[in-house]
Design a protein around this motif. Structure first.
Motif, PDB file in Angstrom:
ATOM      1  N   LEU A 271      10.521 -10.699   5.138  1.00  0.00           N
ATOM      2  CA  LEU A 271      10.689 -11.168   3.766  1.00  0.00           C
ATOM      3  C   LEU A 271      11.726 -12.280   3.736  1.00  0.00           C
ATOM      4  CD1 LEU A 271      10.772  -7.824   1.708  1.00  0.00           C
ATOM      5  CD2 LEU A 271       8.872  -9.423   1.914  1.00  0.00           C
ATOM      6  N   LEU A 272      11.560 -13.197   2.788  1.00  0.00           N
ATOM      7  CA  LEU A 272      12.541 -14.266   2.630  1.00  0.00           C
ATOM      8  C   LEU A 272      13.800 -13.783   1.930  1.00  0.00           C
ATOM      9  CD1 LEU A 272      10.194 -17.223   1.584  1.00  0.00           C
ATOM     10  CD2 LEU A 272      11.094 -16.690   3.851  1.00  0.00           C
ATOM     11  N   ASN A 273      13.668 -12.804   1.038  1.00  0.00           N
ATOM     12  CA  ASN A 273      14.812 -12.269   0.310  1.00  0.00           C
ATOM     13  C   ASN A 273      14.728 -10.748   0.294  1.00  0.00           C
ATOM     14  OD1 ASN A 273      17.108 -12.058  -1.291  1.00  0.00           O
ATOM     15  ND2 ASN A 273      15.976 -12.377  -3.196  1.00  0.00           N
ATOM     16  N   PRO A 274      14.977 -10.090   1.423  1.00  0.00           N
ATOM     17  CA  PRO A 274      14.852  -8.634   1.476  1.00  0.00           C
ATOM     18  C   PRO A 274      16.008  -7.942   0.767  1.00  0.00           C
ATOM     19  CG  PRO A 274      15.657  -9.452   3.566  1.00  0.00           C
ATOM     20  CD  PRO A 274      15.365 -10.660   2.732  1.00  0.00           C
ATOM     21  N   SER A 275      15.755  -6.721   0.354  1.00  0.00           N
ATOM     22  CA  SER A 275      16.804  -5.912  -0.256  1.00  0.00           C
ATOM     23  C   SER A 275      17.750  -5.395   0.825  1.00  0.00           C
ATOM     24  CB  SER A 275      16.186  -4.737  -1.024  1.00  0.00           C
ATOM     25  OG  SER A 275      17.185  -3.863  -1.497  1.00  0.00           O
ATOM     26  N   ARG A 276      19.016  -5.293   0.479  1.00  0.00           N
ATOM     27  CA  ARG A 276      20.002  -4.795   1.443  1.00  0.00           C
ATOM     28  C   ARG A 276      19.868  -3.296   1.675  1.00  0.00           C
ATOM     29  NH1 ARG A 276      25.607  -7.938  -0.382  1.00  0.00           N
ATOM     30  NH2 ARG A 276      24.802 -10.082  -0.070  1.00  0.00           N
ATOM     31  N   ASN A 277      19.311  -2.590   0.716  1.00  0.00           N
ATOM     32  CA  ASN A 277      19.170  -1.138   0.823  1.00  0.00           C
ATOM     33  C   ASN A 277      17.704  -0.790   1.089  1.00  0.00           C
ATOM     34  OD1 ASN A 277      21.929  -0.837   0.112  1.00  0.00           O
ATOM     35  ND2 ASN A 277      21.369  -1.031  -2.054  1.00  0.00           N
ATOM     36  N   PRO A 278      17.351  -0.417   2.310  1.00  0.00           N
ATOM     37  CA  PRO A 278      15.954  -0.070   2.598  1.00  0.00           C
ATOM     38  C   PRO A 278      15.531   1.188   1.857  1.00  0.00           C
ATOM     39  CG  PRO A 278      17.351   0.483   4.468  1.00  0.00           C
ATOM     40  CD  PRO A 278      18.220  -0.278   3.496  1.00  0.00           C
ATOM     41  N   ILE A 279      14.245   1.215   1.495  1.00  0.00           N
ATOM     42  CA  ILE A 279      13.693   2.366   0.781  1.00  0.00           C
ATOM     43  C   ILE A 279      13.488   3.512   1.758  1.00  0.00           C
ATOM     44  CG2 ILE A 279      11.736   3.169  -0.593  1.00  0.00           C
ATOM     45  CD1 ILE A 279      11.345   0.283  -1.481  1.00  0.00           C
ATOM     46  N   ARG A 280      13.794   4.703   1.296  1.00  0.00           N
ATOM     47  CA  ARG A 280      13.588   5.889   2.126  1.00  0.00           C
ATOM     48  C   ARG A 280      12.094   6.108   2.374  1.00  0.00           C
ATOM     49  NH1 ARG A 280      15.590  12.050   0.637  1.00  0.00           N
ATOM     50  NH2 ARG A 280      14.885  13.042   2.589  1.00  0.00           N
ATOM     51  N   ILE A 281      11.744   6.385   3.618  1.00  0.00           N
ATOM     52  CA  ILE A 281      10.346   6.579   3.988  1.00  0.00           C
ATOM     53  C   ILE A 281       9.788   7.782   3.238  1.00  0.00           C
ATOM     54  CG2 ILE A 281       8.752   7.013   5.889  1.00  0.00           C
ATOM     55  CD1 ILE A 281      10.038   4.300   5.962  1.00  0.00           C
ATOM     56  N   PRO A 282       8.654   7.630   2.529  1.00  0.00           N
ATOM     57  CA  PRO A 282       8.073   8.772   1.808  1.00  0.00           C
ATOM     58  C   PRO A 282       7.478   9.790   2.770  1.00  0.00           C
ATOM     59  CG  PRO A 282       6.620   6.875   1.677  1.00  0.00           C
ATOM     60  CD  PRO A 282       7.880   6.400   2.340  1.00  0.00           C
ATOM     61  N   THR A 283       7.007  10.872   2.215  1.00  0.00           N
ATOM     62  CA  THR A 283       6.433  11.958   3.026  1.00  0.00           C
ATOM     63  C   THR A 283       4.915  11.951   3.036  1.00  0.00           C
ATOM     64  OG1 THR A 283       6.555  13.450   1.127  1.00  0.00           O
ATOM     65  CG2 THR A 283       8.445  13.418   2.626  1.00  0.00           C
ATOM     66  N   THR A 284       4.291  10.999   2.333  1.00  0.00           N
ATOM     67  CA  THR A 284       2.840  10.956   2.270  1.00  0.00           C
ATOM     68  C   THR A 284       2.384   9.561   1.900  1.00  0.00           C
ATOM     69  OG1 THR A 284       0.877  11.958   1.267  1.00  0.00           O
ATOM     70  CG2 THR A 284       2.786  11.630  -0.153  1.00  0.00           C
ATOM     71  N   PHE A 285       1.106   9.278   2.133  1.00  0.00           N
ATOM     72  CA  PHE A 285       0.509   8.019   1.724  1.00  0.00           C
ATOM     73  C   PHE A 285       0.035   8.122   0.277  1.00  0.00           C
ATOM     74  CE2 PHE A 285      -0.647   7.657   6.422  1.00  0.00           C
ATOM     75  CZ  PHE A 285       0.458   6.860   6.695  1.00  0.00           C
ATOM     76  N   GLY A 286      -0.149   6.959  -0.349  1.00  0.00           N
ATOM     77  CA  GLY A 286      -0.643   6.911  -1.727  1.00  0.00           C
ATOM     78  C   GLY A 286      -1.971   6.185  -1.808  1.00  0.00           C
ATOM     79  N   LYS A 287      -2.003   5.102  -2.584  1.00  0.00           N
ATOM     80  CA  LYS A 287      -3.223   4.318  -2.719  1.00  0.00           C
ATOM     81  C   LYS A 287      -3.543   3.594  -1.410  1.00  0.00           C
ATOM     82  CE  LYS A 287      -3.249   3.327  -7.686  1.00  0.00           C
ATOM     83  NZ  LYS A 287      -3.300   2.244  -8.700  1.00  0.00           N
ATOM     84  N   LEU A 288      -4.827   3.268  -1.239  1.00  0.00           N
ATOM     85  CA  LEU A 288      -5.301   2.592  -0.030  1.00  0.00           C
ATOM     86  C   LEU A 288      -6.005   1.296  -0.414  1.00  0.00           C
ATOM     87  CD1 LEU A 288      -6.815   5.648   1.884  1.00  0.00           C
ATOM     88  CD2 LEU A 288      -4.631   4.531   2.346  1.00  0.00           C
ATOM     89  N   TYR A 289      -5.826   0.262   0.454  1.00  0.00           N
ATOM     90  CA  TYR A 289      -6.462  -1.038   0.247  1.00  0.00           C
ATOM     91  C   TYR A 289      -6.958  -1.546   1.601  1.00  0.00           C
ATOM     92  CZ  TYR A 289      -3.570  -0.778  -3.972  1.00  0.00           C
ATOM     93  OH  TYR A 289      -2.950  -0.365  -5.129  1.00  0.00           O
ATOM     94  N   PRO A 290      -8.267  -1.774   1.765  1.00  0.00           N
ATOM     95  CA  PRO A 290      -8.762  -2.344   3.025  1.00  0.00           C
ATOM     96  C   PRO A 290      -8.183  -3.737   3.249  1.00  0.00           C
ATOM     97  CG  PRO A 290     -10.548  -1.385   1.750  1.00  0.00           C
ATOM     98  CD  PRO A 290      -9.358  -1.396   0.857  1.00  0.00           C
ATOM     99  N   PHE A 291      -7.831  -4.031   4.516  1.00  0.00           N
ATOM    100  CA  PHE A 291      -7.167  -5.295   4.839  1.00  0.00           C
ATOM    101  C   PHE A 291      -7.650  -5.766   6.205  1.00  0.00           C
ATOM    102  CE2 PHE A 291      -3.618  -7.681   6.734  1.00  0.00           C
ATOM    103  CZ  PHE A 291      -3.392  -8.631   5.751  1.00  0.00           C
ATOM    104  N   GLU A 292      -8.329  -6.909   6.223  1.00  0.00           N
ATOM    105  CA  GLU A 292      -8.765  -7.537   7.473  1.00  0.00           C
ATOM    106  C   GLU A 292      -9.498  -6.570   8.399  1.00  0.00           C
ATOM    107  OE1 GLU A 292      -5.490  -9.536   9.374  1.00  0.00           O
ATOM    108  OE2 GLU A 292      -6.112 -11.429   8.515  1.00  0.00           O
ATOM    109  N   GLY A 293     -10.664  -6.161   7.990  1.00  0.00           N
ATOM    110  CA  GLY A 293     -11.489  -5.343   8.869  1.00  0.00           C
ATOM    111  C   GLY A 293     -11.072  -3.889   8.915  1.00  0.00           C
ATOM    112  N   HIS A 294     -10.644  -3.426  10.091  1.00  0.00           N
ATOM    113  CA  HIS A 294     -10.396  -2.002  10.290  1.00  0.00           C
ATOM    114  C   HIS A 294      -8.997  -1.577   9.879  1.00  0.00           C
ATOM    115  CE1 HIS A 294      -9.135  -4.096  14.007  1.00  0.00           C
ATOM    116  NE2 HIS A 294      -8.164  -3.215  14.023  1.00  0.00           N
ATOM    117  N   ARG A 295      -8.165  -2.510   9.458  1.00  0.00           N
ATOM    118  CA  ARG A 295      -6.816  -2.137   9.054  1.00  0.00           C
ATOM    119  C   ARG A 295      -6.773  -1.731   7.585  1.00  0.00           C
ATOM    120  NH1 ARG A 295      -2.516  -6.402  11.384  1.00  0.00           N
ATOM    121  NH2 ARG A 295      -3.920  -7.948  10.458  1.00  0.00           N
ATOM    122  N   MET A 296      -5.716  -0.995   7.223  1.00  0.00           N
ATOM    123  CA  MET A 296      -5.611  -0.430   5.894  1.00  0.00           C
ATOM    124  C   MET A 296      -4.168  -0.543   5.407  1.00  0.00           C
ATOM    125  SD  MET A 296      -7.716   1.145   3.698  1.00  0.00           S
ATOM    126  CE  MET A 296      -8.953   1.797   4.814  1.00  0.00           C
TER     127      MET A 296
END
Length: 485
Positions: free
Chosen positions: A275-300
């Motif tokens: 990122l060009l302007n990232p936040s100084r405080n990283p977000i805590r990794i969640p415990t599950t996935f949410g919504k899904l969006y197909p991206f460039e073939g087999h990636r998600m």
């Protein structure tokens, strides 16, 4: 494979959206609430009932006024067919559909170019009794499915020839609709309670839909799990999220064929998306996935709790993560680019390539375009030559290519044959001759500066948005926001 990152900020786009609008005697702050994109345009929903239609090639932005007044828009979707179809759902339960004509190609006949069609709007009222939270278009743009926070799913069929639209409720899940997707005639609906496949009955004239649940096991808790149709291992399948960083792969009938577990992979370090302007405080990794969006073939792409993850389903790996955003209010994915609504006035574009519709390039990132095999060769040293003098003869322009007399040519590089004083006098006389020639040229008097202010002529224009079945009203250009009829 190109690196997924942020190439340039979208400050220019955000600055074109007004910070406030006037409604009556009051001013309302404008906030971006939802977003969607295609190759040529970006649609931005707002909290004041306006959709901002941004042309990515020209940089122009247009306001599309909905019939919901100043109600906050919660979802916007674009379908690019013969024309652009833009659907916008609001918190009050209304759905507005805009039919925007495409610009004809330059080789089309002049008669079609002169018949510019206005933007037409359809409005769906009375069927959603809760806020609209999800929209999905069919590929031809003739059917729109809308889901609300109460669990109702409404089908709207648009008749372009008759200029009508018919809407009806097809199913009601009683729980908030999280995500929907459409593949051929099958509608995939994922609510906070379960994921189902809706198929229309094959009987002639029947308007009923058959519902089949994905998986036999019910969820142990209500959660915003998403589900989409995607191609995995060369096969069209349903990808649905489950708790504990799990993904289900199911067929069109809802039978689960495989479970992908990313729990251990999420604990391992993975590359962070730049990122060009990232936040100084990283977000805590969640415990599950949410919504899904197909991206460039087999990636998600998966989004949950303010974090974004790029998953490789065929190689079973986490290709990248984005944990240094402030928030994630909405996400739109189109081919190889991701548009993230970070806050009410902040947009972030993540892609594998720079935006081809923009001419701006960040200079400090130019080294990324140079391949490792290329070599930088130092240029040869150049010697500056004396400038050639301008010659004006017989009223000719300075750029004339007519030959000059030998007695008027002075060799500026040969200092031995011409005296310095004579050369300076000759150069001075040529300048005087040039000035006299320029003074005799005719000019347009309209370019002269005149003191005093000129009054603008008030002209009326036709409202660009036409409500189906009504006549467009004429409005003043400075009369505030354009409103639908």
């Amino acid at each position: 494979m190109n690196t997924l990152r942020e190439w340039s900020p979208l400050v220019e786009l955000v600055n074109k959206i007004p910070s406030s609008v006037q409604r009556g005697l009051l001013f309302h702050d404008v906030s971006i609430t939802c977003v969607d994109l295609v190759e040529e345009f970006i649609a931005l929903g707002s909290n004041v009932g306006l959709v901002f239609w941004y042309n990515r090639k020209t940089g122009a932005i247009e306001r599309l006024a909905t019939d919901s007044g100043s109600q906050e828009l919660s979802c916007v979707r674009i379908a690019s067919t013969v024309e652009y179809m833009v659907a916008a759902g609001c918190r009050a339960g209304q759905v507005n559909i805009f039919q925007i004509p495409k610009t004809p190609p330059p080789d089309v006949c002049a008669e079609l170019l002169l018949k510019a069609k206005p933007i037409e709007r359809y409005t769906v009222r009375g069927l959603h009794r809760a806020g609209v939270c999800e929209l999905v278009w069919s590929k031809n743009g003739m059917r729109l499915f809308s889901g609300d926070t109460g669990g109702a799913v409404v089908l709207t069929e648009i008749g372009y020839a008759s200029k009508t639209c018919q809407s009806r409720e097809i199913i009601n899940e009683r729980y908030e609709i999280v995500q929907m997707d459409l593949h051929r005639s099958k509608l995939l609906v994922s609510s906070s309670f379960r994921t189902v496949i809706c198929t229309p009955e094959e009987e002639e004239g029947s308007q009923r839909w058959r519902v089949a649940q994905v998986g036999k096991k019910d969820r142990k808790m209500l959660a915003p799990f998403g589900a989409v149709f995607a191609s995995v291992n060369g096969k069209q399948q349903i990808v649905a999220t489950r708790s504990g960083f799990r993904l289900w792969l199911a067929d069109d009938e809802g039978d689960v064929a495989q479970t992908l577990i990313f729990k251990e992979l999420m604990r391992a370090p993975c590359p962070e998306i730049g990122l060009l302007n990232p936040s100084r405080n990283p977000i805590r990794i969640p415990t599950t996935f949410g919504k899904l969006y197909p991206f460039e073939g087999h990636r998600m792409v998966s989004v949950a709790n303010g974090a974004l993850f790029l998953l490789d389903l065929e190689r079973m790996g986490v290709a990248g993560s984005l944990t240094r955003l402030r928030h994630i209010l909405d996400v739109a994915v189109d081919r190889n680019e991701i548009l993230i609504l970070e806050s009410a006035r902040s947009l972030v574009r993540i892609a594998t390539l720079p935006d081809s519709s923009q001419s701006t390039i960040v200079l400090k990132n130019l080294e990324l375009f140079v391949s490792a095999e290329s070599q930088i060769v130092q240029a040869d040293e150049c010697c500056e030559e004396a400038p050639a003098e301008l010659l004006v003869r017989n009223g000719e322009s300075p750029g004339s290519s007519l030959p000059c007399d030998d007695d008027r040519v002075v060799d500026t590089l040969d200092d031995g044959g011409v005296d310095n004083d004579a050369r300076l006098i000759d150069s001075h006389m040529r300048k005087l001759e040039l000035f006299d020639t320029l003074n005799e040229l005719k000019y347009d008097e309209s370019i002269l500066f005149k003191s005093g202010r000129t009054r603008r002529k008030h002209r009326t224009k036709v409202n660009p948005i036409v409500e189906i079945g009504q006549i467009p009203k004429e409005i003043e250009p400075d009369g505030g926001e354009p409103s639908g009829s």
